[in-house]
Design a protein around this motif. Structure first.
Motif, PDB file in Angstrom:
ATOM      1  N   ASN A   7      14.359   6.351 -32.876  1.00  0.00           N
ATOM      2  CA  ASN A   7      14.999   7.095 -31.689  1.00  0.00           C
ATOM      3  C   ASN A   7      13.956   7.319 -30.628  1.00  0.00           C
ATOM      4  OD1 ASN A   7      17.167   5.779 -31.285  1.00  0.00           O
ATOM      5  ND2 ASN A   7      18.251   7.444 -31.976  1.00  0.00           N
ATOM      6  N   ASP A 109      30.057   8.107 -17.900  1.00  0.00           N
ATOM      7  CA  ASP A 109      28.891   8.983 -18.708  1.00  0.00           C
ATOM      8  C   ASP A 109      28.184   7.680 -19.799  1.00  0.00           C
ATOM      9  OD1 ASP A 109      27.774  10.395 -20.651  1.00  0.00           O
ATOM     10  OD2 ASP A 109      29.434  11.418 -21.162  1.00  0.00           O
ATOM     11  N   ARG A 111      26.805   7.946 -22.877  1.00  0.00           N
ATOM     12  CA  ARG A 111      27.117   8.078 -24.112  1.00  0.00           C
ATOM     13  C   ARG A 111      28.355   7.867 -24.473  1.00  0.00           C
ATOM     14  NH1 ARG A 111      23.008  11.164 -26.279  1.00  0.00           N
ATOM     15  NH2 ARG A 111      20.558  11.039 -25.265  1.00  0.00           N
ATOM     16  N   GLU A 112      29.394   7.917 -23.694  1.00  0.00           N
ATOM     17  CA  GLU A 112      30.605   7.943 -23.789  1.00  0.00           C
ATOM     18  C   GLU A 112      31.194   6.578 -23.904  1.00  0.00           C
ATOM     19  OE1 GLU A 112      33.675   8.434 -21.228  1.00  0.00           O
ATOM     20  OE2 GLU A 112      34.603  10.030 -22.148  1.00  0.00           O
ATOM     21  N   GLU A 114      28.552   4.276 -24.663  1.00  0.00           N
ATOM     22  CA  GLU A 114      27.613   3.817 -25.418  1.00  0.00           C
ATOM     23  C   GLU A 114      28.823   3.342 -27.089  1.00  0.00           C
ATOM     24  OE1 GLU A 114      23.806   5.275 -26.076  1.00  0.00           O
ATOM     25  OE2 GLU A 114      23.189   3.719 -24.661  1.00  0.00           O
ATOM     26  N   ASP A 115      29.851   4.368 -26.574  1.00  0.00           N
ATOM     27  CA  ASP A 115      30.801   4.684 -28.126  1.00  0.00           C
ATOM     28  C   ASP A 115      31.616   3.738 -27.443  1.00  0.00           C
ATOM     29  OD1 ASP A 115      31.843   6.438 -29.834  1.00  0.00           O
ATOM     30  OD2 ASP A 115      33.213   7.369 -29.120  1.00  0.00           O
ATOM     31  N   ARG A 147      19.099   2.323 -26.960  1.00  0.00           N
ATOM     32  CA  ARG A 147      19.704   3.247 -25.914  1.00  0.00           C
ATOM     33  C   ARG A 147      20.142   2.543 -24.872  1.00  0.00           C
ATOM     34  NH1 ARG A 147      18.861   9.848 -28.027  1.00  0.00           N
ATOM     35  NH2 ARG A 147      19.429   9.559 -29.539  1.00  0.00           N
ATOM     36  N   SER A 149      21.926   1.981 -22.176  1.00  0.00           N
ATOM     37  CA  SER A 149      22.611   2.870 -21.308  1.00  0.00           C
ATOM     38  C   SER A 149      20.850   2.942 -20.390  1.00  0.00           C
ATOM     39  CB  SER A 149      23.465   3.886 -21.149  1.00  0.00           C
ATOM     40  OG  SER A 149      22.639   4.611 -22.308  1.00  0.00           O
ATOM     41  N   GLU A 150      20.310   3.592 -21.625  1.00  0.00           N
ATOM     42  CA  GLU A 150      18.892   4.444 -21.197  1.00  0.00           C
ATOM     43  C   GLU A 150      17.612   3.515 -20.338  1.00  0.00           C
ATOM     44  OE1 GLU A 150      17.208   7.172 -23.991  1.00  0.00           O
ATOM     45  OE2 GLU A 150      19.047   8.076 -23.758  1.00  0.00           O
ATOM     46  N   GLU A 156      26.241  -1.039 -18.610  1.00  0.00           N
ATOM     47  CA  GLU A 156      27.482  -1.650 -19.184  1.00  0.00           C
ATOM     48  C   GLU A 156      27.992  -2.161 -18.522  1.00  0.00           C
ATOM     49  OE1 GLU A 156      25.976   0.247 -15.634  1.00  0.00           O
ATOM     50  OE2 GLU A 156      25.506   1.038 -17.509  1.00  0.00           O
TER      51      GLU A 156
END
Length: 206
Positions: A7, A109, A111-112, A114-115, A147, A149-150, A156
């Motif tokens: 990363n 969120d 990170r959420e 992505e999970d 990542r 989302s970043e 998303e």
């Protein structure tokens, strides 16, 4: 450890051509040199770093084609799993996929989200894969793991819309439509990632 270093490379924390000092990384992260060394060996096999005798490990320069090719290959393999899953997913699993995708769409969120994305693909992959196919998917998902989302604005929303296309094919039990939708989903994400990284001058000029 390999994931953290990976990363760091893919987000530009470690610049192309820079040396990754094993001892410094171990000290900064509060670990022994051994896991750092093992991580660097793994990253060398992925083409992200290169070791030179008596000089150490250096970050390799990537090009947009490296990102695009990786996700196109990933899409082909995941497409195989999706095609098989279309013939074997239960109605309960379809409902679970729908719930996960809606939770991802409604989430705030990153990170959420992505999970949720990981869970969505995991159900399809585990249902439609042999042990050999699962091992290949696992390698592809870990190597060049971005990542989204970043780095990709609106990722998303696009991802959940594309999941809808995959779900439509799975509900109908249409193996070829599921394969095509999955291949498109992952390959287009590779293009989006390459374009996003290009905008922030991630790639060295040729």
């Amino acid at each position: 450890m390999a994931e953290s270093l990976r990363n760091g490379i893919l987000t530009g924390e470690f610049k192309p051509g820079s040396r990754i000092d094993l001892g410094t990384v171990a000290d900064e992260w509060g670990v022994s040199p051994l896991p750092v060394r093992e991580a660097l060996i793994a990253l060398e096999s992925e083409g992200l770093v290169k070791s030179y005798p008596r000089r150490g490990h250096y970050v390799q320069a990537l090009q947009p084609e490296d990102i695009i090719d990786h996700y196109e290959i990933f899409g082909r393999v995941a497409g195989m799993a999706a095609a098989r899953a279309a013939k074997s997913l239960s109605s309960e699993q379809i409902h679970e996929l729908e719930s996960i995708n809606e939770a991802m769409r409604a989430g705030e969120d990153p990170r959420e989200q992505e999970d949720f994305n990981f869970q969505f693909h995991k159900i399809i992959n585990s249902t439609g894969s042999s042990r050999r196919l699962i091992s290949v998917i696992r390698i592809l998902s870990k190597t060049m793991s971005l990542r989204f989302s970043e780095i990709v604005p609106g990722w998303e929303q696009r991802a959940t819309d594309e999941h809808d296309e995959i779900l439509d094919a799975l509900r109908q039990g249409d193996a070829e439509a599921a394969r095509t939708a999955m291949e498109k989903h992952l390959s287009v994400n590779g293009v989006r990632a390459a374009e996003a990284l290009q905008r922030v001058n991630f790639f060295p000029e040729v």
